[in-house]
Motif scaffolding. Structure first.
Motif, PDB file in Angstrom:
ATOM      1  N   ARG A 180      -0.427 -55.572  13.619  1.00 11.57           N
ATOM      2  CA  ARG A 180      -0.318 -54.612  14.724  1.00 11.57           C
ATOM      3  C   ARG A 180       0.457 -55.173  15.900  1.00 11.57           C
ATOM      4  NH1 ARG A 180      -3.983 -50.250  14.363  1.00 11.57           N
ATOM      5  NH2 ARG A 180      -5.732 -50.777  12.995  1.00 11.57           N
ATOM      6  N   HIS A 181       0.399 -56.465  16.080  1.00  5.46           N
ATOM      7  CA  HIS A 181       0.835 -57.083  17.326  1.00  5.46           C
ATOM      8  C   HIS A 181       2.216 -57.713  17.154  1.00  5.46           C
ATOM      9  CE1 HIS A 181      -3.284 -56.364  18.405  1.00  5.46           C
ATOM     10  NE2 HIS A 181      -3.701 -57.095  17.382  1.00  5.46           N
ATOM     11  N   GLN A 182       3.057 -57.530  18.167  1.00  2.42           N
ATOM     12  CA  GLN A 182       4.422 -58.040  18.074  1.00  2.42           C
ATOM     13  C   GLN A 182       4.469 -59.561  17.997  1.00  2.42           C
ATOM     14  OE1 GLN A 182       7.093 -56.029  17.398  1.00  2.42           O
ATOM     15  NE2 GLN A 182       5.329 -54.665  17.192  1.00  2.42           N
ATOM     16  N   SER A 183       3.424 -60.217  18.430  1.00  2.00           N
ATOM     17  CA  SER A 183       3.390 -61.675  18.311  1.00  2.00           C
ATOM     18  C   SER A 183       3.464 -62.107  16.850  1.00  2.00           C
ATOM     19  CB  SER A 183       2.122 -62.228  18.965  1.00  2.00           C
ATOM     20  OG  SER A 183       0.955 -61.666  18.359  1.00  2.00           O
ATOM     21  N   PHE A 184       2.885 -61.312  15.951  1.00  2.00           N
ATOM     22  CA  PHE A 184       2.963 -61.638  14.525  1.00  2.00           C
ATOM     23  C   PHE A 184       4.411 -61.611  14.047  1.00  2.00           C
ATOM     24  CE2 PHE A 184       3.460 -60.025  10.194  1.00  2.00           C
ATOM     25  CZ  PHE A 184       2.801 -61.004   9.475  1.00  2.00           C
ATOM     26  N   TRP A 185       5.136 -60.545  14.401  1.00  2.00           N
ATOM     27  CA  TRP A 185       6.507 -60.377  13.923  1.00  2.00           C
ATOM     28  C   TRP A 185       7.444 -61.400  14.564  1.00  2.00           C
ATOM     29  CZ3 TRP A 185       6.831 -57.242   9.855  1.00  2.00           C
ATOM     30  CH2 TRP A 185       5.761 -56.363   9.654  1.00  2.00           C
ATOM     31  N   LYS A 186       7.218 -61.707  15.808  1.00  2.00           N
ATOM     32  CA  LYS A 186       8.039 -62.738  16.455  1.00  2.00           C
ATOM     33  C   LYS A 186       7.776 -64.100  15.808  1.00  2.00           C
ATOM     34  CE  LYS A 186       8.212 -60.310  20.900  1.00  2.00           C
ATOM     35  NZ  LYS A 186       9.593 -59.838  20.713  1.00  2.00           N
ATOM     36  N   GLY A 187       6.534 -64.322  15.402  1.00  2.00           N
ATOM     37  CA  GLY A 187       6.218 -65.575  14.730  1.00  2.00           C
ATOM     38  C   GLY A 187       6.899 -65.708  13.386  1.00  2.00           C
ATOM     39  N   LEU A 188       7.106 -64.596  12.700  1.00  2.00           N
ATOM     40  CA  LEU A 188       7.800 -64.647  11.416  1.00  2.00           C
ATOM     41  C   LEU A 188       9.193 -65.245  11.544  1.00  2.00           C
ATOM     42  CD1 LEU A 188       7.057 -61.223   9.661  1.00  2.00           C
ATOM     43  CD2 LEU A 188       6.251 -63.479   8.959  1.00  2.00           C
ATOM     44  N   ALA A 189       9.865 -64.927  12.640  1.00  2.00           N
ATOM     45  CA  ALA A 189      11.238 -65.403  12.825  1.00  2.00           C
ATOM     46  C   ALA A 189      11.318 -66.927  12.829  1.00  2.00           C
ATOM     47  CB  ALA A 189      11.823 -64.844  14.120  1.00  2.00           C
ATOM     48  N   ALA A 190      10.203 -67.590  13.119  1.00  2.00           N
ATOM     49  CA  ALA A 190      10.191 -69.048  13.099  1.00  2.00           C
ATOM     50  C   ALA A 190      10.404 -69.593  11.694  1.00  2.00           C
ATOM     51  CB  ALA A 190       8.875 -69.564  13.665  1.00  2.00           C
ATOM     52  N   SER A 191      10.214 -68.744  10.672  1.00  3.77           N
ATOM     53  CA  SER A 191      10.412 -69.177   9.293  1.00  3.77           C
ATOM     54  C   SER A 191      11.884 -69.316   8.937  1.00  3.77           C
ATOM     55  CB  SER A 191       9.768 -68.173   8.327  1.00  3.77           C
ATOM     56  OG  SER A 191       8.397 -68.016   8.588  1.00  3.77           O
ATOM     57  N   LEU A 192      12.754 -68.645   9.665  1.00  2.07           N
ATOM     58  CA  LEU A 192      14.165 -68.614   9.278  1.00  2.07           C
ATOM     59  C   LEU A 192      14.802 -70.001   9.256  1.00  2.07           C
ATOM     60  CD1 LEU A 192      15.077 -65.324  11.103  1.00  2.07           C
ATOM     61  CD2 LEU A 192      15.280 -65.712   8.639  1.00  2.07           C
TER      62      LEU A 192
END
Length: 497
Positions: free
Chosen positions: A465-477
């Motif tokens: 639900r929270h944008q912090s989750f999606w922003k955290g995904l970008a750290a995987s790149l």
């Protein structure tokens, strides 16, 4: 396999060692995500090799052409993604509607080959997927599984396509030429909206440990690839259009589909403040109205909310009828229709050719962009970017069927009716601007698929639900790129190139 456990290190050294030997024997170098986002950063020798490859063959050099910067004649030779811009004489709105063309991706002539590579590469370089043992299973409504089979052929592993039996004949014709065994085409019941039936087939196949399911609807690398690669490509295109500095990127439009492509909107919202618009069929209005049904806008499998859809960052939902996409495909794809566009509407030849090349979901995205422009009262300084996943070459059988349903003949009167009804006479109906409560409603719909049916924990489901989750995904790149670099170093071919 928990989709939330993104690989960040080598998990099985034995599989990794076998994979290194396997890729070395086949002379395979893997592109980094960052290279596909900016092909100019690819080593010149690798770019030259990609340019020399047959775009329609399972040639490993085509991996470095799995990006948006191709055109009909060259791989990687374009400074901006291939696109068409539709004039107001076609759209009926002043906003600039720009369509990125997926038909110039190699092998499958659709951008889903990017998603397939993105889903497999992290598993491959971390020793999770063994190309000497595993079968790569690609659940899809048509294009992703073709991309998966193409990537599998390149890598020398066994690819299995899972898709509804009611999809276009051209999809199956392509698959029959590319699979190593006819049994590797698994037809599930239904058509575009029957995604659960695909999941059920994959659940049965997953009982065999040799089958490795790469579900685009729940694979977060699919989202990340489009966030970083498609988003950056669209940004490059907008910058080229905005040389004067007077334009605004008002929106990015994409069909919901697996929710990979629409992830590019997150990147574009961060950089340009663009609104994110989800297109879905009026005949199956899942996001709009909690609805269900069947439709023919092929390429946007629905009747559920994908796990990788960042719903709470979506701004609008635009419903499009498959009656409109079918009618316009016939208008754009027929001699009578093109003659009408040229003779009666004064549309230039290049635009007519561009329209004739649009696939069904691309037409749907264009209509959703037009509805968005009308709903938001956008001006000539506003740009909407959308995508055409594939091209018209995948749909002659669908056009023939639609023509037969209309009585078998088509003339300029029919063309004028379609143009007037679906373009100039279009409306902004079935468009929803999402507020907080709307976003929560749509998000909650996913519970029934992912928690009740697919066994995702409530805690994992809810943290999306929270944008912090999606922003955290970008750290995987950067981690993915580091792992791909390591694999290439171990294989030892990239340096020689």
């Amino acid at each position: 396999m928990n989709p939330f456990e993104l690989p960040s290190q080598i998990v099985d050294p034995g599989i990794h060692a076998r994979t290194v030997a396997h890729l070395r024997d086949r002379g395979i170098v893997l592109p980094r995500f960052s290279e596909l986002a900016a092909p100019g950063t690819i080593a010149s020798a690798l770019r030259a090799q990609a340019a020399a490859a047959d775009k329609d063959a399972p040639d490993a050099r085509n991996l470095f052409g799995v990006h948006w910067f191709n055109n009909a004649m060259t791989v990687g030779g374009a400074s901006v993604p291939s696109f068409i811009e539709l004039p107001s004489s076609v759209t009926g709105v002043p906003a600039r509607i720009v369509v990125m063309q997926g038909r110039h991706f190699p092998m499958i002539h659709a951008h889903k080959v990017l998603a397939a590579y993105a889903c497999l590469a992290p598993r491959l370089v971390t020793g999770m997927f063994d190309p000497t043992h595993h079968r790569a299973v690609w659940p899809s409504t048509g294009n992703y599984c073709r991309g998966g089979v193409a990537i599998s052929r390149i890598l020398g592993c066994h690819g299995v396509a899972v898709l509804p039996g009611g999809m276009s004949a051209e999809r199956f014709n392509w698959l029959e030429q590319w699979v190593t065994d006819p049994a590797d085409i698994v037809r599930t019941p239904g058509t575009e909206s029957n995604v659960k039936e695909i999941y059920d087939a994959c659940a049965e196949m997953a009982k065999d440990e040799g089958n490795f399911i790469l579900n685009q609807f729940s694979e977060f690398p699919n989202y990340l690839a489009h966030y970083s690669i498609t988003g950056a490509a669209a940004g490059t295109l907008f910058e080229a259009l905005n040389a004067s500095g007077t334009l605004s990127l008002a929106a990015f439009v994409a069909g919901t589909g697996s929710a990979g492509t629409i992830g590019a909107g997150d990147w574009l919202k961060e950089k340009y403040g663009a609104r994110i618009v989800a297109m879905e069929p009026e005949e199956c209005p899942t996001l709009l109205y909690n609805g269900f049904g069947e439709h023919n806008i092929q390429g946007i499998g629905d009747k559920h909310v994908p796990l990788i859809h960042n719903v709470t960052n979506t701004d609008l939902i635009a419903g499009v009828s498959d009656a409109a996409t079918d009618d316009l495909a016939l208008l754009f794809g027929s001699e009578a229709g093109r003659a009408y566009l040229a003779g009666r509407r004064g549309i230039d030849a290049a635009t007519i050719e561009g329209l004739a090349n649009l696939g069904l979901s691309g037409i749907g995205n264009v209509l959703a962009a037009i509805k968005t422009a009308r709903r938001l009262d956008l001006s000539g300084n506003d740009v909407i970017i959308t995508v055409a996943t594939d091209g018209a070459e995948l749909y002659p059988s669908e056009l023939a069927g639609h023509l037969a349903r209309k009585g078998g003949s088509y003339d300029q009167i029919d063309a004028a009716e379609a143009f007037g009804q679906h373009l100039l006479g279009g409306d902004a109906d079935h468009v929803l601007e999402l507020d907080h409560r709307d976003r929560q409603r749509v998000f909650n719909l996913g519970y029934y698929t992912w928690v009740e049916q697919q066994g995702i924990s409530v805690e994992d489901f809810d943290r999306r639900r929270h944008q912090s989750f999606w922003k955290g995904l970008a750290a995987s790149l950067p981690i993915f790129d580091e792992l791909i670099d390591r694999m290439n170093r171990d294989v030892g071919i990239a340096d020689a190139a």
